[in-house]
Design an enzyme around this catalytic site. Structure first.
Site, short mmCIF file in Angstrom:
data_model
loop_
_atom_site.label_atom_id
_atom_site.label_comp_id
_atom_site.label_asym_id
_atom_site.label_seq_id
_atom_site.Cartn_x
_atom_site.Cartn_y
_atom_site.Cartn_z
CG HIS A 116 36.74 -23.07 78.64
ND1 HIS A 116 37.62 -23.18 77.59
CD2 HIS A 116 35.68 -23.85 78.31
CE1 HIS A 116 37.10 -23.97 76.65
NE2 HIS A 116 35.92 -24.38 77.07
CB SER A 149 33.36 -23.47 75.70
OG SER A 149 32.09 -23.90 75.25
CE LYS A 194 38.64 -27.41 76.30
NZ LYS A 194 37.32 -27.94 76.56
C1 LIG Z 1 36.44 -28.96 76.00
C2 LIG Z 1 35.27 -29.05 76.88
C3 LIG Z 1 34.79 -30.29 77.34
C4 LIG Z 1 35.33 -31.58 76.79
O1 LIG Z 1 36.59 -31.87 77.29
P1 LIG Z 1 37.54 -32.83 76.46
O2 LIG Z 1 38.55 -33.27 77.44
O3 LIG Z 1 38.09 -32.01 75.35
O4 LIG Z 1 36.69 -33.96 75.97
C5 LIG Z 1 33.77 -30.31 78.25
N1 LIG Z 1 33.20 -29.17 78.68
C6 LIG Z 1 33.61 -27.96 78.25
C7 LIG Z 1 32.94 -26.73 78.78
C8 LIG Z 1 34.64 -27.87 77.33
O5 LIG Z 1 35.02 -26.68 76.87
#
Ligand SMILES: *Cc1c(COP(=O)(O)O)cnc(C)c1O
Length: 395
Positions: free
Chosen positions: A212, A184, A244
């Site tokens: 991602h 990320s 995302k």
């Molecule tokens: C954003 C993210 C999460 C958490 O997801 P949410 O739905 O925002 O709680 C978990 N793992 C990674 C790699 C992320 O980028």
């Protein structure tokens, strides 16, 4: 000052002093290539809305229709009376999209990771994680009380060494290997096939957090596993988030019938929490349809990534080795990263300065994210703005 405030204040002051203080911006517009903050328009290069679906008319309409049909709150956890038909349809659609027998919705990615790791391993087991894994994965392993080891970023040999030692020490223990598909804060991809082979060899299970990658990479947008050519047998546990590229909220885990039934029985972060609103599930069904139907979004995003990397060549920034929508510029000190982020904001460009402890000490960076919602002209504007602040990089 109250005793509580007295106890907390020094740490806040120290954080400020170290340029590590975190602050929120308040948005007055939908998520998009341009956003409104304090009445001011900004070009936005820090959201995770990679495909531009968070404010898509079809997704909004699906949300509105479902709100009319189902109301707003789900009213209960999935196991009590909160699991609606539209949640169920979304689970089936996500299973189909990822080519797995079943999928299970969670309220967030954080919950999905915590709940899944804890349902799979305990005190006598091993968890192996890339050093740069997302906080929710690290926290999940810590909570599980398992023997938790971190290995060098994207280094199958480092993992093998640990697997080998664990196998010798405790051959009957469960071994769970957990990695981000796309990292990320770095944007680079995990060598999933190599990990899958090692897991096969040492009887370990591979879990991939594809927050991602899903929707964005792979020929059909099915994410890191598609891109790496990994099957269900290679990576039996897949976690994906909906906040995302999907542009909505929530998360899911996809895998075998037995995995999903085990999570329903044992994952506390699934059992003891309210289901996401049904309208969010309906909106996600609509964004999934767009992800499948509109391959141009991925293609356009790929073109923008190419344009950005080419355009950066004449500038003194250090691009990190990423082929994905996450294109961080390594800065180093938190102070310099913060300064650059502020100078860019003066040019109406929003980019977050990501600082420790989110990233390792001395690797503060500008985390630029590109989206299919951006135009080529907007990426050009970003490049021009970066050229203006380039002299400030070594503050
Ligand atoms: C954003 C993210 C999460 C958490 O997801 P949410 O739905 O925002 O709680 C978990 N793992 C990674 C790699 C992320 O980028």
């Amino acid at each position: 000052m109250s005793s509580l405030d007295n106890a907390l204040s020094p740490a806040l002051a120290a954080r400020q002093e170290a340029h590590l203080y975190r602050q929120r911006r308040t948005l007055e517009s939908p998520q998009g290539a341009e956003v409104l903050v304090n009445g001011q328009r900004y070009l936005n290069f820090c959201s995770n809305d990679y495909l531009g679906l968070a404010n898509h008319p079809e997704v909004i309409a699906a949300f509105q229709n479902a709100a009319n049909q189902y109301g707003v709150g789900s009213g209960a956890s999935h196991l009590v009376v909160g699991h609606s038909r539209v949640h169920h349809e979304l689970e089936e659609a996500l299973a189909d999209f990822t080519g797995r027998p079943r999928a299970l919705l969670f309220s967030s990615g954080y919950q999905a990771n915590m709940g899944t790791i804890n349902a799979l391993v305990g005190r006598h087991d091993f968890v192996f994680q890339d050093r740069l894994n997302h906080a929710s994965l690290l926290d999940g392993a810590l909570l599980s009380g398992s023997r938790f080891q971190r290995f060098t970023h994207n280094d199958p040999q480092a993992l093998e060494k640990r697997l080998c030692e664990a196998q010798k020490k405790s051959p009957d223990s469960r071994k769970l290997v957990v990695v981000d598909g796309v990292f990320s804060m770095d944007g680079d991809e995990a060598p999933l096939k190599a990990y899958a082979d090692l897991c096969q060899q040492y009887g370990a299970w591979l879990m991939v957090d594809d927050a991602h990658g899903l929707g964005v990479i792979g020929a059909h947008g099915r994410g890191s596993l598609e891109a790496a050519g990994c099957s269900l047998a290679d990576a039996p546990v897949l976690m994906g988030t909906l906040g995302k590229a999907f542009g909505t909220a929530g998360a899911f885990v996809a895998g075998s019938e037995v995995l999903i039934e085990s999570l329903i029985q044992n994952a506390r972060n699934y059992i003891y929490t309210t289901a996401i609103p049904p309208a969010v599930a309906a909106a996600t069904l609509s964004s999934l349809a767009l992800i499948k139907r509109e391959a141009w979004r991925r293609q356009h995003l790929q073109n923008l990534i190419e344009q950005f990397q080419q355009g950066l060549k004449g500038l003194p920034f250090e691009l990190m080795p990423s082929h994905t929508a996450i294109q961080p510029l390594l800065v180093g000190s938190s102070e310099a990263a913060l300064h650059l982020s502020e100078k860019l904001r003066d040019q109406n460009i929003l980019i977050s300065a990501i600082r420790p402890p989110t990233v390792p000490e001395g690797t503060a960076r500008l985390r630029i994210t590109l989206s299919a919602a951006h135009s080529e002209a907007q990426v050009q504007q970003l490049l021009l703005a970066l050229a203006v602040v380039a002299d400030d990089i070594h503050l």
